[in-house]
Design an enzyme around this catalytic site. Structure first.
Site, PDB file in Angstrom:
ATOM      1  N   TYR A  70       0.827  -1.211   0.000  1.00  0.00           N
ATOM      2  CA  TYR A  70       0.000   0.000   0.000  1.00  0.00           C
ATOM      3  C   TYR A  70       0.860   1.259   0.000  1.00  0.00           C
ATOM      4  O   TYR A  70       0.503   2.266  -0.602  1.00  0.00           O
ATOM      5  CB  TYR A  70      -1.014  -0.015   1.153  1.00  0.00           C
ATOM      6  CG  TYR A  70      -2.227  -0.798   0.741  1.00  0.00           C
ATOM      7  CD1 TYR A  70      -3.212  -0.217  -0.053  1.00  0.00           C
ATOM      8  CD2 TYR A  70      -2.339  -2.147   1.049  1.00  0.00           C
ATOM      9  CE1 TYR A  70      -4.288  -0.942  -0.512  1.00  0.00           C
ATOM     10  CE2 TYR A  70      -3.422  -2.886   0.594  1.00  0.00           C
ATOM     11  CZ  TYR A  70      -4.387  -2.275  -0.182  1.00  0.00           C
ATOM     12  OH  TYR A  70      -5.449  -3.001  -0.654  1.00  0.00           O
ATOM     13  N   HIS A 122     -15.763   0.843  -2.617  1.00  0.00           N
ATOM     14  CA  HIS A 122     -14.638   0.033  -2.113  1.00  0.00           C
ATOM     15  C   HIS A 122     -13.715   0.819  -1.181  1.00  0.00           C
ATOM     16  O   HIS A 122     -12.566   0.422  -0.974  1.00  0.00           O
ATOM     17  CB  HIS A 122     -13.838  -0.551  -3.293  1.00  0.00           C
ATOM     18  CG  HIS A 122     -14.623  -1.537  -4.114  1.00  0.00           C
ATOM     19  ND1 HIS A 122     -14.352  -1.821  -5.432  1.00  0.00           N
ATOM     20  CD2 HIS A 122     -15.706  -2.304  -3.780  1.00  0.00           C
ATOM     21  CE1 HIS A 122     -15.234  -2.722  -5.874  1.00  0.00           C
ATOM     22  NE2 HIS A 122     -16.057  -3.019  -4.903  1.00  0.00           N
ATOM     23  N   CYS A 133     -10.157   0.239  17.491  1.00  0.00           N
ATOM     24  CA  CYS A 133     -11.226   1.150  17.935  1.00  0.00           C
ATOM     25  C   CYS A 133     -12.106   1.632  16.784  1.00  0.00           C
ATOM     26  O   CYS A 133     -13.116   2.291  17.018  1.00  0.00           O
ATOM     27  CB  CYS A 133     -10.636   2.343  18.692  1.00  0.00           C
ATOM     28  SG  CYS A 133      -9.794   3.545  17.644  1.00  0.00           S
TER      29      CYS A 133
HETATM   30  P1  NAD Z   1     -10.470  -3.402 -13.866  1.00  0.00           P
HETATM   31  O1  NAD Z   1      -9.010  -3.127 -13.692  1.00  0.00           O
HETATM   32  O2  NAD Z   1     -10.986  -4.770 -13.637  1.00  0.00           O
HETATM   33  O3  NAD Z   1     -10.896  -2.983 -15.327  1.00  0.00           O
HETATM   34  C1  NAD Z   1     -10.528  -1.767 -15.893  1.00  0.00           C
HETATM   35  C2  NAD Z   1     -11.436  -1.496 -17.071  1.00  0.00           C
HETATM   36  O4  NAD Z   1     -11.127  -0.226 -17.612  1.00  0.00           O
HETATM   37  C3  NAD Z   1     -11.272  -2.509 -18.208  1.00  0.00           C
HETATM   38  O5  NAD Z   1     -12.558  -2.868 -18.677  1.00  0.00           O
HETATM   39  C4  NAD Z   1     -10.515  -1.728 -19.283  1.00  0.00           C
HETATM   40  O6  NAD Z   1     -10.843  -2.168 -20.572  1.00  0.00           O
HETATM   41  C5  NAD Z   1     -10.988  -0.327 -19.021  1.00  0.00           C
HETATM   42  N1  NAD Z   1     -10.085   0.763 -19.413  1.00  0.00           N
HETATM   43  C6  NAD Z   1      -8.734   0.798 -19.323  1.00  0.00           C
HETATM   44  N2  NAD Z   1      -8.264   1.996 -19.693  1.00  0.00           N
HETATM   45  C7  NAD Z   1      -9.353   2.747 -20.032  1.00  0.00           C
HETATM   46  C8  NAD Z   1      -9.531   4.082 -20.477  1.00  0.00           C
HETATM   47  N3  NAD Z   1      -8.496   4.903 -20.676  1.00  0.00           N
HETATM   48  N4  NAD Z   1     -10.799   4.507 -20.724  1.00  0.00           N
HETATM   49  C9  NAD Z   1     -11.863   3.689 -20.550  1.00  0.00           C
HETATM   50  N5  NAD Z   1     -11.741   2.412 -20.112  1.00  0.00           N
HETATM   51  C10 NAD Z   1     -10.510   1.945 -19.865  1.00  0.00           C
HETATM   52  O7  NAD Z   1     -11.190  -2.361 -12.923  1.00  0.00           O
HETATM   53  P2  NAD Z   1     -12.603  -2.351 -12.235  1.00  0.00           P
HETATM   54  O8  NAD Z   1     -13.627  -2.917 -13.138  1.00  0.00           O
HETATM   55  O9  NAD Z   1     -12.734  -0.985 -11.705  1.00  0.00           O
HETATM   56  O10 NAD Z   1     -12.551  -3.354 -10.990  1.00  0.00           O
HETATM   57  C11 NAD Z   1     -11.439  -3.697 -10.285  1.00  0.00           C
HETATM   58  C12 NAD Z   1     -11.221  -3.179  -8.889  1.00  0.00           C
HETATM   59  O11 NAD Z   1     -10.012  -2.516  -8.991  1.00  0.00           O
HETATM   60  C13 NAD Z   1     -12.139  -2.160  -8.307  1.00  0.00           C
HETATM   61  O12 NAD Z   1     -12.549  -2.670  -7.097  1.00  0.00           O
HETATM   62  C14 NAD Z   1     -11.266  -0.954  -7.949  1.00  0.00           C
HETATM   63  O13 NAD Z   1     -11.442  -0.620  -6.573  1.00  0.00           O
HETATM   64  C15 NAD Z   1      -9.899  -1.449  -8.077  1.00  0.00           C
HETATM   65  N6  NAD Z   1      -8.875  -0.539  -8.622  1.00  0.00           N
HETATM   66  C16 NAD Z   1      -8.925   0.799  -8.383  1.00  0.00           C
HETATM   67  C17 NAD Z   1      -7.980   1.647  -8.925  1.00  0.00           C
HETATM   68  C18 NAD Z   1      -8.075   3.110  -8.630  1.00  0.00           C
HETATM   69  O14 NAD Z   1      -8.530   3.488  -7.556  1.00  0.00           O
HETATM   70  N7  NAD Z   1      -7.695   3.968  -9.558  1.00  0.00           N
HETATM   71  C19 NAD Z   1      -6.974   1.138  -9.735  1.00  0.00           C
HETATM   72  C20 NAD Z   1      -6.922  -0.240  -9.949  1.00  0.00           C
HETATM   73  C21 NAD Z   1      -7.903  -1.061  -9.402  1.00  0.00           C
HETATM   74 ZN    ZN Z   2      -7.600   2.922  17.625  1.00  0.00          ZN
END
Ligand code: NAD
Ligand code: ZN
Length: 246
Positions: A70, A122, A133
């Protein structure tokens, strides 16, 4: 006009006439800000086993190891700024009486851009939660100096306030989403940059469309959800959204 231009024009008309809009975003909306997605090319989890870091069991076994991952995500995210896709959604919110954005992202690029009515299903990576706590506070230090960090109130262990595999999604986000959907008919649903592979995401998208709304998917690629959409716009969100919402 080629088929893509026709679809874009249809989607523009839908948006132009829509007074209530429900937006769902995923990792793809932040991709052009330089934040890697989870799946797909260059995805965070391509060469990596998520069960090693994104589970309560992993944290229990080795909190410092989980925090190292993280910490590196925080350091990567800290300098990132919203892109044209995030910004277009802010203009959309300002021009509609009824707008709600549900994001699966743990980054806060929507807030940085200026989106006001949103929920993080999420959780948020900059929020820290004490496992003892329950206190939650924001800490934007890009890379925390001491791992694992401890609570100021009770010296319990702090964890990122994000939803890990096998955990419940955020209750306040469920309630905000369901309240928004219960109060009105939705004219347009935008599903942006997500695989929509979590059942609740697909469910809310379809429930929001109801009988009269139009569901528009914006994604660089086809997804398992694409067939459920009324219109699919293929391309990067940072290019499509400003054109669609101009
Ligand atoms: P995913 O990584 O599974 O899918 C990403 C999607 O975005 C794909 O369908 C891909 O084709 C599409 N994509 C990629 N680049 C793009 C662009 N420039 N424009 C439009 N579409 C584009 O992500 P998800 O479906 O959000 O689910 C996965 C989990 O990943 C979620 O729970 C999320 O919390 C987490 N996550 C979050 C972040 C963040 O906070 N930025 C980054 C990575 C993963
Ligand atoms: Zn605490």
């Amino acid at each position: 006009m080629n088929p893509d231009e026709i679809k874009l024009n249809q989607a523009r008309e839908v948006i132009r006439d829509a007074s209530s809009v429900f937006v769902i975003t995923g990792a793809g909306i932040s991709a052009e800000s330089g934040v890697p997605t989870f799946r797909g090319a260059g995805g965070l989890w391509k060469d990596f086993d998520p069960t090693k870091v994104a589970t309560p069991e992993a944290f229990e076994e080795n909190p410092a190891f989980v925090w190292e991952w993280y910490n590196s995500r925080r350091a990567d995210l800290a300098p990132r700024v919203p892109n044209a896709g995030h910004e277009a959604l802010v203009r959309l919110e300002k021009s509609r009486p009824d707008f709600f954005l549900l994001t699966q992202n743990v980054d806060d690029l929507h807030e940085q851009a200026g989106t006001e009515t949103l929920a993080h299903i999420h959780g948020r990576i900059w929020d820290m939660r004490c496992v003892s706590c329950g206190d939650v506070h924001e800490d934007r230090t890009p890379s925390l100096p001491e791992l694992p960090p401890c609570c100021n109130q009770c010296s319990g262990l702090l964890r990122p306030d994000v939803v890990w595999f096998g955990e419940m999604i955020k209750e306040h986000a469920i309630q905000a989403t369901e309240a928004f959907l219960a109060q009105r008919e939705i004219d347009a649903v935008l599903v942006i940059g997500t695989e929509a592979h979590f059942g609740y995401i697909a469910h809310w998208a379809l429930a929001a469309r109801g009988r009269n709304g139009i569901l528009i998917e914006i994604n660089t690629d086809a997804t398992a959800f694409s067939d459920a959409a009324d219109l699919t716009l293929r391309g990067p969100a940072g290019t499509i959204l400003p054109t669609l919402l101009a």
